[in-house]
Design an enzyme around this catalytic site. Structure first.
Site, PDB file in Angstrom:
ATOM      1  N   LYS A  41      -0.676  -4.250  -3.133  1.00  0.00           N
ATOM      2  CA  LYS A  41      -1.859  -3.599  -2.636  1.00  0.00           C
ATOM      3  C   LYS A  41      -1.999  -2.304  -2.994  1.00  0.00           C
ATOM      4  O   LYS A  41      -1.522  -1.439  -2.217  1.00  0.00           O
ATOM      5  CB  LYS A  41      -1.800  -4.134  -1.144  1.00  0.00           C
ATOM      6  CG  LYS A  41      -3.372  -3.767  -0.625  1.00  0.00           C
ATOM      7  CD  LYS A  41      -3.818  -2.496  -0.429  1.00  0.00           C
ATOM      8  CE  LYS A  41      -5.216  -2.249   0.397  1.00  0.00           C
ATOM      9  NZ  LYS A  41      -5.652  -0.922   0.141  1.00  0.00           N
ATOM     10  N   ASP A  64      10.840   6.033  -9.362  1.00  0.00           N
ATOM     11  CA  ASP A  64      10.629   6.880 -10.936  1.00  0.00           C
ATOM     12  C   ASP A  64      10.990   7.837 -10.732  1.00  0.00           C
ATOM     13  O   ASP A  64      11.145   8.478 -11.954  1.00  0.00           O
ATOM     14  CB  ASP A  64       8.877   6.636 -10.740  1.00  0.00           C
ATOM     15  CG  ASP A  64       8.521   5.163 -11.262  1.00  0.00           C
ATOM     16  OD1 ASP A  64       9.406   4.554 -11.311  1.00  0.00           O
ATOM     17  OD2 ASP A  64       7.127   5.148 -11.243  1.00  0.00           O
ATOM     18  N   SER A  81       0.855  -1.295   0.002  1.00  0.00           N
ATOM     19  CA  SER A  81      -0.267   0.188   0.174  1.00  0.00           C
ATOM     20  C   SER A  81       0.960   1.188  -0.010  1.00  0.00           C
ATOM     21  O   SER A  81       1.794   1.506  -0.885  1.00  0.00           O
ATOM     22  CB  SER A  81      -0.987  -0.131   1.160  1.00  0.00           C
ATOM     23  OG  SER A  81      -2.032   0.964   1.239  1.00  0.00           O
TER      24      SER A  81
END
Length: 443
Positions: free
Chosen positions: A328, A314, A303
């Protein structure tokens, strides 16, 4: 008359649930279908109440109807009745009554441990991430939905509870624990100093700091900023952030932490079937100085912890070391149900990283979560040892005498992932990153 009142109370609740869930099945709401659905429920309720061979409690019928409706959805969509709202809200705030364990239900119905809460009764009893729950207090959980299993874990403070779990090795253990108030700490250092304050540094030369986040709670951003400010004031040159075994939590706190470290660009985006794409961008309103950074993850990082690791990767703000994260990546909204109280926790969208990668692991997916730049796999026994080592290092407990000198670098003797992170950070600091590839094969 009393039975008719119960039927109409049931009807009103069904209307609420149907309007929230079924009205999204087709554009425009599908109101006629909703009313037809509710009328069918009323007819069934009347037939059961009037003609079923045994007397059935109306409350059980209502709960069964709700369970059946939500059973077609993912395990993260569930009804929270009024009696459990306090516990549910306390969980969101980082404290709760119970044994302290994060559970998930797989597609095959198996209930597994995502992670025990660090320092909780479950953790101290030996519950491990990845354990499959077989029985709760001697009663099998086979065929049960996750909310029903979680309900069995609840109980008064100070009462005993027994879990039977199966390890990945196939071994079965009966674990006894006592329910208590579980307060989830957020930010933790490498160990305790002589005064029981956090010692942030895993390496003294170069000065590499270590910060472990166990969960994202309402105070996580403040805890992280305060901790890193302390590290910087003590001469930190690089930071290892450990998000392994972190089950997630408050997304707003995860976003604020990323914004603290990233000066521009996309942090993440969310979108769903009836949710337009929402893009969260860095603001640089409050920005820490730039320093080399490594994030540790494993298959139990879930999560919000996946959002932090994936977004920093990124945005080229951090190197990620470990194994692929849990997957998740769904967004839940808590919808108050006005008619009879309670709340509906419902999945409405998915997380997407700045690269466009979907975090969530859908059924039959082959690509999900966050892939590390440097993959380092460790077996289950090593995971257990490193969890125990971290727990022991973080206790308010030190030897009566301390050595006059400490080793320059203090990596774990059993934690290959952390050792790789220390080696990589040292190379970054000594060679300016020239010796560190952006990707590296697993080992």
């Amino acid at each position: 008359m009393k039975r008719e009142r119960v039927i109409w109370m049931f009807c009103l609740f069904a209307v609420v649930v149907a309007s929230v869930t079924l009205s999204r099945a087709t554009p425009g709401g599908g109101r006629d279908d909703d009313y037809a659905f509710v009328r069918t429920l009323i007819d069934i309720q009347r037939q059961v109440s009037n003609n079923y061979v045994d007397e059935i409690e109306p409350a059980k019928l209502r709960q069964a109807a709700i369970t059946g409706l939500l059973g077609e959805l993912d395990p993260f969509t569930l009804y929270v009745p009024p009696a459990r709202q306090e516990d549910f809200d306390r969980l969101l705030e980082g404290s709760f009554k119970g044994i302290g364990v994060q559970l998930n239900q797989l597609d095959n119905g198996t209930i597994e441990v995502v992670t025990p809460v660090d320092g909780s009764p479950a953790f101290k009893a030996g519950v491990m991430a990845g354990d499959v729950v077989l029985k709760i207090n001697g009663e099998s959980v086979e065929g049960q939905r996750l909310p029903d299993a979680v309900k069995k874990l609840a109980g008064p403070l100070g009462t005993e509870i027994k879990l039977q779990v199966r390890r990945a090795t196939g071994e079965i253990f009966d674990l006894q624990m006592t329910r208590e108030e579980v307060v989830v700490p957020t930010a933790r250092g490498w160990g305790r100093a002589a005064d029981n304050q956090w010692d942030w540094f895993i390496s003294k030369d170069p000065k590499i700091a270590y910060l472990r986040l166990t969960q994202f709670t309402p105070d996580s951003y403040d805890a992280v900023k305060t901790s890193i400010d302390q590290m910087l004031s003590q001469g930190m040159t690089g930071l290892i952030m450990d998000l392994r075994f972190n089950p997630g939590g408050r997304l707003d706190q995860a976003i604020k932490i990323i914004d603290l470290l990233v000066d521009s660009g996309t942090i993440l985006s969310t979108k769903g079937r009836y949710r337009s794409e929402q893009i969260v961008r860095a603001t640089a309103d409050v920005l820490l100085p730039r320093f080399p950074m490594i994030v540790l993850i494993n298959e139990h990082s879930a999560s919000a912890s996946e959002v932090v690791a994936g977004s920093l990767k990124d945005n080229k703000r951090a190197i990620v070391v470990g194994t692929r994260s849990y997957g998740k990546g769904s967004v839940q909204e808590v919808v108050p149900l006005d008619q009879n109280g309670g709340e509906l926790k419902m999945t409405v969208a998915y997380y997407y990283l700045p690269s466009g990668r979907l975090v969530h692991k859908k059924k039959d997916a082959t690509d999900w979560g966050v892939e590390p730049n440097i993959e380092v796999k460790i077996d289950e026994d090593a995971q257990l040892r490193l969890q125990r080592e971290r727990y022991e290092a973080e206790l308010f407990r030190r030897p009566t005498t301390r050595p006059t000198t400490e080793p320059t670098t203090r990596p774990s003797t059993v934690d290959a992932q952390l050792q790789r992170a220390v080696d990589t950070m040292t190379a970054l600091l000594v060679f300016g990153g020239a010796a560190v590839p952006t990707t590296q094969p697993g080992n």
